[in-house]
Design a protein around this motif. Structure first.
Motif, PDB file in Angstrom:
ATOM      1  N   THR A  27      -7.672  -7.664   2.064  1.00 55.09           N
ATOM      2  CA  THR A  27      -6.697  -6.673   2.546  1.00 55.09           C
ATOM      3  C   THR A  27      -7.333  -5.348   2.927  1.00 55.09           C
ATOM      4  O   THR A  27      -6.848  -4.669   3.816  1.00 55.09           O
ATOM      5  CB  THR A  27      -5.599  -6.398   1.485  1.00 55.09           C
ATOM      6  OG1 THR A  27      -6.210  -5.946   0.274  1.00 55.09           O
ATOM      7  CG2 THR A  27      -4.758  -7.623   1.238  1.00 55.09           C
ATOM      8  N   PHE A  54       0.899  -3.614  -1.282  1.00 51.32           N
ATOM      9  CA  PHE A  54       2.281  -3.400  -0.836  1.00 51.32           C
ATOM     10  C   PHE A  54       2.509  -1.931  -0.496  1.00 51.32           C
ATOM     11  O   PHE A  54       3.022  -1.606   0.586  1.00 51.32           O
ATOM     12  CB  PHE A  54       3.297  -3.850  -1.894  1.00 51.32           C
ATOM     13  CG  PHE A  54       4.688  -3.472  -1.502  1.00 51.32           C
ATOM     14  CD1 PHE A  54       5.402  -4.240  -0.601  1.00 51.32           C
ATOM     15  CD2 PHE A  54       5.262  -2.299  -1.974  1.00 51.32           C
ATOM     16  CE1 PHE A  54       6.661  -3.858  -0.179  1.00 51.32           C
ATOM     17  CE2 PHE A  54       6.530  -1.911  -1.564  1.00 51.32           C
ATOM     18  CZ  PHE A  54       7.236  -2.696  -0.665  1.00 51.32           C
ATOM     19  N   TYR A  57       0.481  -1.035   2.784  1.00 49.56           N
ATOM     20  CA  TYR A  57       0.613  -1.752   4.050  1.00 49.56           C
ATOM     21  C   TYR A  57       1.987  -2.352   4.336  1.00 49.56           C
ATOM     22  O   TYR A  57       2.229  -2.781   5.457  1.00 49.56           O
ATOM     23  CB  TYR A  57      -0.416  -2.897   4.109  1.00 49.56           C
ATOM     24  CG  TYR A  57      -1.837  -2.459   3.892  1.00 49.56           C
ATOM     25  CD1 TYR A  57      -2.469  -1.626   4.810  1.00 49.56           C
ATOM     26  CD2 TYR A  57      -2.545  -2.859   2.763  1.00 49.56           C
ATOM     27  CE1 TYR A  57      -3.783  -1.214   4.612  1.00 49.56           C
ATOM     28  CE2 TYR A  57      -3.855  -2.463   2.565  1.00 49.56           C
ATOM     29  CZ  TYR A  57      -4.467  -1.638   3.491  1.00 49.56           C
ATOM     30  OH  TYR A  57      -5.760  -1.228   3.295  1.00 49.56           O
ATOM     31  N   GLN A  58       2.884  -2.413   3.368  1.00 50.50           N
ATOM     32  CA  GLN A  58       4.090  -3.201   3.575  1.00 50.50           C
ATOM     33  C   GLN A  58       5.402  -2.463   3.353  1.00 50.50           C
ATOM     34  O   GLN A  58       6.451  -3.086   3.377  1.00 50.50           O
ATOM     35  CB  GLN A  58       4.045  -4.449   2.681  1.00 50.50           C
ATOM     36  CG  GLN A  58       2.862  -5.330   2.988  1.00 50.50           C
ATOM     37  CD  GLN A  58       2.663  -6.424   1.950  1.00 50.50           C
ATOM     38  OE1 GLN A  58       3.385  -6.511   0.962  1.00 50.50           O
ATOM     39  NE2 GLN A  58       1.674  -7.261   2.162  1.00 50.50           N
ATOM     40  N   THR A  59       5.369  -1.171   3.140  1.00 53.81           N
ATOM     41  CA  THR A  59       6.628  -0.448   2.961  1.00 53.81           C
ATOM     42  C   THR A  59       7.254  -0.186   4.327  1.00 53.81           C
ATOM     43  O   THR A  59       6.656  -0.472   5.364  1.00 53.81           O
ATOM     44  CB  THR A  59       6.410   0.905   2.241  1.00 53.81           C
ATOM     45  OG1 THR A  59       5.708   1.789   3.119  1.00 53.81           O
ATOM     46  CG2 THR A  59       5.674   0.728   0.919  1.00 53.81           C
ATOM     47  N   GLU A 151      10.780   2.734  -2.455  1.00 53.63           N
ATOM     48  CA  GLU A 151       9.398   2.604  -1.995  1.00 53.63           C
ATOM     49  C   GLU A 151       8.649   3.933  -2.090  1.00 53.63           C
ATOM     50  O   GLU A 151       7.469   3.956  -2.444  1.00 53.63           O
ATOM     51  CB  GLU A 151       9.358   2.033  -0.581  1.00 53.63           C
ATOM     52  CG  GLU A 151       9.782   0.566  -0.552  1.00 53.63           C
ATOM     53  CD  GLU A 151       9.831  -0.048   0.830  1.00 53.63           C
ATOM     54  OE1 GLU A 151       9.706   0.676   1.846  1.00 53.63           O
ATOM     55  OE2 GLU A 151      10.000  -1.288   0.900  1.00 53.63           O
TER      56      GLU A 151
END
Length: 174
Positions: A27, A54, A57-59, A151
């Motif tokens: 990642t 997370f 990179y994923q919020t 988040e």
């Protein structure tokens, strides 16, 4: 990384450490930051790495927004290691050098984007008081929704963990 904690050599990793190492590399591409310290406890490093991936990179936040939050945490904790890692990322993502310098100095940055101004206010209030007041909370919910607020707290909390790790072990880029 420089550290007062002896950092494990990747060539001596056991199977659990190797699994975490490989996940981190997939990642992020490197083990900079707190990961080498956490590798002393692969059972800690594994979920921490996943949460960090997370948060980073994923919020639902744009990169410049999440980096702004991370820099607020780094400034709050006076964490040079976190600043060394994330200031260049924030700059590349579009945060101005002046805003970055102001955040580092715990001064109010000039942010032209309303979302960024609100994120800065939310993060700094949460860090300073360990809470978010009702009026600011309502603004955050209106702008980011419930998921966004959860988040935001997750990013701030995770990077507080990162900052405490980096500070406790005096970890910095060499």
């Amino acid at each position: 990384m420089q550290s007062r904690l002896p950092l494990p050599e990747t060539s001596r990793f056991d199977a659990a450490q190797r699994a975490v190492h490989d996940s981190i590399l997939s990642t992020r591409g490197n083990l900079s930051g707190p990961f080498l310290a956490w590798m002393h406890s692969p059972a800690l490093a594994s979920p921490a790495e996943k949460l960090g991936a997370f948060c980073r990179y994923q919020t639902g936040f744009a990169l410049v927004e999440s980096e702004l939050l991370i820099l607020c945490v780094a400034a709050h904790f006076h964490c040079p290691g976190e600043q060394q890692i994330h200031e260049p990322i924030a700059l590349q993502a579009g945060l101005s050098p002046e805003a970055i310098a102001n955040i580092r100095a715990a001064a109010s940055p000039v942010l032209t984007d309303e979302r960024q101004r609100l994120l800065h206010r939310l993060a700094t209030e949460l860090l300073a008081t360990h809470r978010i007041g009702d009026a600011l909370y309502r603004q955050g919910i209106a702008a980011f929704g419930e998921r966004g607020m959860v988040e935001l707290v997750g990013i701030v909390g995770y990077y507080a963990f990162v900052a405490m790790t980096l500070n406790a072990f005096e970890m910095r880029l060499a």
